[in-house]
Scaffold this motif. Sequence first.
Motif, PDB file in Angstrom:
ATOM      1  N   MET A  76     -19.601 -15.760   8.055  1.00 34.93           N
ATOM      2  CA  MET A  76     -19.043 -14.785   7.138  1.00 34.93           C
ATOM      3  C   MET A  76     -17.813 -14.163   7.796  1.00 34.93           C
ATOM      4  O   MET A  76     -17.839 -13.780   8.953  1.00 34.93           O
ATOM      5  CB  MET A  76     -20.084 -13.723   6.832  1.00 34.93           C
ATOM      6  N   LYS A  77     -16.735 -14.059   7.035  1.00 32.87           N
ATOM      7  CA  LYS A  77     -15.493 -13.456   7.504  1.00 32.87           C
ATOM      8  C   LYS A  77     -15.278 -12.131   6.788  1.00 32.87           C
ATOM      9  O   LYS A  77     -15.860 -11.874   5.731  1.00 32.87           O
ATOM     10  CB  LYS A  77     -14.313 -14.389   7.203  1.00 32.87           C
ATOM     11  N   TYR A  78     -14.410 -11.307   7.363  1.00 31.31           N
ATOM     12  CA  TYR A  78     -14.027 -10.044   6.746  1.00 31.31           C
ATOM     13  C   TYR A  78     -12.580 -10.132   6.280  1.00 31.31           C
ATOM     14  O   TYR A  78     -11.731 -10.725   6.966  1.00 31.31           O
ATOM     15  CB  TYR A  78     -14.158  -8.886   7.744  1.00 31.31           C
ATOM     16  N   PHE A  79     -12.311  -9.534   5.122  1.00 33.77           N
ATOM     17  CA  PHE A  79     -10.964  -9.511   4.558  1.00 33.77           C
ATOM     18  C   PHE A  79     -10.633  -8.089   4.125  1.00 33.77           C
ATOM     19  O   PHE A  79     -11.379  -7.487   3.344  1.00 33.77           O
ATOM     20  CB  PHE A  79     -10.863 -10.448   3.352  1.00 33.77           C
ATOM     21  N   ALA A  80      -9.513  -7.570   4.642  1.00 37.76           N
ATOM     22  CA  ALA A  80      -9.027  -6.255   4.236  1.00 37.76           C
ATOM     23  C   ALA A  80      -8.118  -6.450   3.033  1.00 37.76           C
ATOM     24  O   ALA A  80      -7.169  -7.235   3.090  1.00 37.76           O
ATOM     25  CB  ALA A  80      -8.261  -5.598   5.380  1.00 37.76           C
ATOM     26  N   VAL A  81      -8.433  -5.763   1.954  1.00 32.31           N
ATOM     27  CA  VAL A  81      -7.630  -5.871   0.734  1.00 32.31           C
ATOM     28  C   VAL A  81      -7.041  -4.497   0.432  1.00 32.31           C
ATOM     29  O   VAL A  81      -7.757  -3.552   0.091  1.00 32.31           O
ATOM     30  CB  VAL A  81      -8.467  -6.379  -0.457  1.00 32.31           C
ATOM     31  N   PHE A  82      -5.732  -4.399   0.607  1.00 31.19           N
ATOM     32  CA  PHE A  82      -4.994  -3.186   0.273  1.00 31.19           C
ATOM     33  C   PHE A  82      -4.665  -3.243  -1.209  1.00 31.19           C
ATOM     34  O   PHE A  82      -4.146  -4.255  -1.694  1.00 31.19           O
ATOM     35  CB  PHE A  82      -3.724  -3.103   1.129  1.00 31.19           C
ATOM     36  N   LEU A  83      -4.983  -2.174  -1.922  1.00 30.12           N
ATOM     37  CA  LEU A  83      -4.699  -2.081  -3.361  1.00 30.12           C
ATOM     38  C   LEU A  83      -3.632  -1.011  -3.572  1.00 30.12           C
ATOM     39  O   LEU A  83      -3.934   0.155  -3.873  1.00 30.12           O
ATOM     40  CB  LEU A  83      -5.974  -1.729  -4.128  1.00 30.12           C
ATOM     41  N   PRO A  84      -2.343  -1.363  -3.392  1.00 34.61           N
ATOM     42  CA  PRO A  84      -1.282  -0.365  -3.519  1.00 34.61           C
ATOM     43  C   PRO A  84      -1.135   0.133  -4.956  1.00 34.61           C
ATOM     44  O   PRO A  84      -1.288  -0.624  -5.912  1.00 34.61           O
ATOM     45  CB  PRO A  84      -0.030  -1.104  -3.052  1.00 34.61           C
ATOM     46  N   MET A  85      -0.852   1.409  -5.069  1.00 35.10           N
ATOM     47  CA  MET A  85      -0.701   2.060  -6.367  1.00 35.10           C
ATOM     48  C   MET A  85       0.499   1.486  -7.123  1.00 35.10           C
ATOM     49  O   MET A  85       1.599   1.395  -6.596  1.00 35.10           O
ATOM     50  CB  MET A  85      -0.493   3.567  -6.154  1.00 35.10           C
ATOM     51  N   LEU A  86       0.267   1.081  -8.362  1.00 37.14           N
ATOM     52  CA  LEU A  86       1.347   0.674  -9.258  1.00 37.14           C
ATOM     53  C   LEU A  86       1.527   1.704 -10.367  1.00 37.14           C
ATOM     54  O   LEU A  86       2.642   1.967 -10.788  1.00 37.14           O
ATOM     55  CB  LEU A  86       1.053  -0.696  -9.882  1.00 37.14           C
ATOM     56  N   SER A  87       0.403   2.256 -10.846  1.00 37.69           N
ATOM     57  CA  SER A  87       0.450   3.211 -11.953  1.00 37.69           C
ATOM     58  C   SER A  87      -0.662   4.245 -11.798  1.00 37.69           C
ATOM     59  O   SER A  87      -1.832   3.925 -12.025  1.00 37.69           O
ATOM     60  CB  SER A  87       0.290   2.478 -13.294  1.00 37.69           C
ATOM     61  N   PRO A  88      -0.301   5.474 -11.418  1.00 35.08           N
ATOM     62  CA  PRO A  88      -1.327   6.517 -11.304  1.00 35.08           C
ATOM     63  C   PRO A  88      -2.078   6.742 -12.620  1.00 35.08           C
ATOM     64  O   PRO A  88      -3.289   6.978 -12.617  1.00 35.08           O
ATOM     65  CB  PRO A  88      -0.546   7.768 -10.900  1.00 35.08           C
ATOM     66  N   GLU A  89      -1.385   6.641 -13.737  1.00 29.04           N
ATOM     67  CA  GLU A  89      -2.021   6.848 -15.040  1.00 29.04           C
ATOM     68  C   GLU A  89      -3.068   5.769 -15.322  1.00 29.04           C
ATOM     69  O   GLU A  89      -4.189   6.069 -15.736  1.00 29.04           O
ATOM     70  CB  GLU A  89      -0.969   6.865 -16.167  1.00 29.04           C
ATOM     71  N   LYS A  90      -2.699   4.509 -15.110  1.00 28.91           N
ATOM     72  CA  LYS A  90      -3.652   3.414 -15.326  1.00 28.91           C
ATOM     73  C   LYS A  90      -4.796   3.483 -14.313  1.00 28.91           C
ATOM     74  O   LYS A  90      -5.938   3.166 -14.642  1.00 28.91           O
ATOM     75  CB  LYS A  90      -2.955   2.059 -15.235  1.00 28.91           C
ATOM     76  N   SER A  91      -4.485   3.887 -13.090  1.00 30.28           N
ATOM     77  CA  SER A  91      -5.537   4.011 -12.079  1.00 30.28           C
ATOM     78  C   SER A  91      -6.577   5.032 -12.511  1.00 30.28           C
ATOM     79  O   SER A  91      -7.778   4.809 -12.353  1.00 30.28           O
ATOM     80  CB  SER A  91      -4.941   4.396 -10.727  1.00 30.28           C
TER      81      SER A  91
ATOM     82  N   ALA B 194      -2.958  -1.634 -12.674  1.00 32.65           N
ATOM     83  CA  ALA B 194      -2.968  -0.280 -12.128  1.00 32.65           C
ATOM     84  C   ALA B 194      -2.674  -0.334 -10.631  1.00 32.65           C
ATOM     85  O   ALA B 194      -2.084   0.592 -10.074  1.00 32.65           O
ATOM     86  CB  ALA B 194      -4.322   0.380 -12.365  1.00 32.65           C
ATOM     87  N   ARG B 195      -3.095  -1.431 -10.013  1.00 33.65           N
ATOM     88  CA  ARG B 195      -2.895  -1.638  -8.583  1.00 33.65           C
ATOM     89  C   ARG B 195      -2.482  -3.074  -8.318  1.00 33.65           C
ATOM     90  O   ARG B 195      -2.883  -3.987  -9.036  1.00 33.65           O
ATOM     91  CB  ARG B 195      -4.201  -1.388  -7.799  1.00 33.65           C
ATOM     92  N   GLY B 196      -1.702  -3.247  -7.286  1.00 30.36           N
ATOM     93  CA  GLY B 196      -1.413  -4.582  -6.778  1.00 30.36           C
ATOM     94  C   GLY B 196      -2.479  -4.932  -5.754  1.00 30.36           C
ATOM     95  O   GLY B 196      -3.470  -4.209  -5.610  1.00 30.36           O
ATOM     96  N   TYR B 197      -2.282  -6.025  -5.030  1.00 33.71           N
ATOM     97  CA  TYR B 197      -3.221  -6.330  -3.952  1.00 33.71           C
ATOM     98  C   TYR B 197      -2.567  -7.163  -2.866  1.00 33.71           C
ATOM     99  O   TYR B 197      -1.655  -7.948  -3.130  1.00 33.71           O
ATOM    100  CB  TYR B 197      -4.491  -7.019  -4.461  1.00 33.71           C
ATOM    101  N   GLU B 198      -3.008  -6.917  -1.641  1.00 32.59           N
ATOM    102  CA  GLU B 198      -2.621  -7.696  -0.471  1.00 32.59           C
ATOM    103  C   GLU B 198      -3.916  -8.044   0.253  1.00 32.59           C
ATOM    104  O   GLU B 198      -4.720  -7.156   0.540  1.00 32.59           O
ATOM    105  CB  GLU B 198      -1.749  -6.885   0.482  1.00 32.59           C
ATOM    106  N   ILE B 199      -4.112  -9.318   0.562  1.00 31.58           N
ATOM    107  CA  ILE B 199      -5.323  -9.773   1.244  1.00 31.58           C
ATOM    108  C   ILE B 199      -4.955 -10.206   2.660  1.00 31.58           C
ATOM    109  O   ILE B 199      -4.020 -10.982   2.857  1.00 31.58           O
ATOM    110  CB  ILE B 199      -5.965 -10.965   0.499  1.00 31.58           C
ATOM    111  N   HIS B 200      -5.728  -9.689   3.625  1.00 31.37           N
ATOM    112  CA  HIS B 200      -5.521 -10.053   5.023  1.00 31.37           C
ATOM    113  C   HIS B 200      -6.876 -10.326   5.662  1.00 31.37           C
ATOM    114  O   HIS B 200      -7.773  -9.468   5.594  1.00 31.37           O
ATOM    115  CB  HIS B 200      -4.836  -8.911   5.792  1.00 31.37           C
ATOM    116  N   GLU B 201      -7.028 -11.505   6.266  1.00 28.88           N
ATOM    117  CA  GLU B 201      -8.254 -11.745   7.023  1.00 28.88           C
ATOM    118  C   GLU B 201      -8.253 -10.781   8.208  1.00 28.88           C
ATOM    119  O   GLU B 201      -7.224 -10.558   8.853  1.00 28.88           O
ATOM    120  CB  GLU B 201      -8.332 -13.189   7.516  1.00 28.88           C
ATOM    121  N   TRP B 202      -9.422 -10.189   8.453  1.00 32.02           N
ATOM    122  CA  TRP B 202      -9.526  -9.109   9.421  1.00 32.02           C
ATOM    123  C   TRP B 202     -10.516  -9.474  10.511  1.00 32.02           C
ATOM    124  O   TRP B 202     -11.680  -9.795  10.224  1.00 32.02           O
ATOM    125  CB  TRP B 202      -9.977  -7.844   8.684  1.00 32.02           C
TER     126      TRP B 202
END
Length: 93
Positions: free
Chosen positions: A1-16, A74-82
């Motif tokens: 099992m691996k770990y992945f850090a997923v950053f969900l940067p804000m695109l729209s505060p209203e939609k979030s 509402a959010r974007g995403y970036e995936i990084h193996e951690w």
Amino acid sequence: MKYFAVFLPMLSPEKSQEYRPQHLDYLAIRRKEGKIFANGRFLDGAGGLVIYKADSEEEVRHIVQQDPYVIHQARGYEIHEWEMVTEAILPES
């Protein structure tokens, strides 16, 4: 099992705000499946972070692309193996 850090940067505060209940429900389902190690929002409003447990980045990408925040842009995403380094005692998976 691996770990992945997923950053969900804000695109729209209203939609979030609008899709937050659906997003949290979605994370609860993934947590029950054993796919989430940790998650939380950034208090500065930049977005949030989810640490997923999975066998591959492709598996995580599939999970993330079903998140209501991502579906409704509402959010974007970036995936990084951690490579986690910790002295904490973690529960067995």
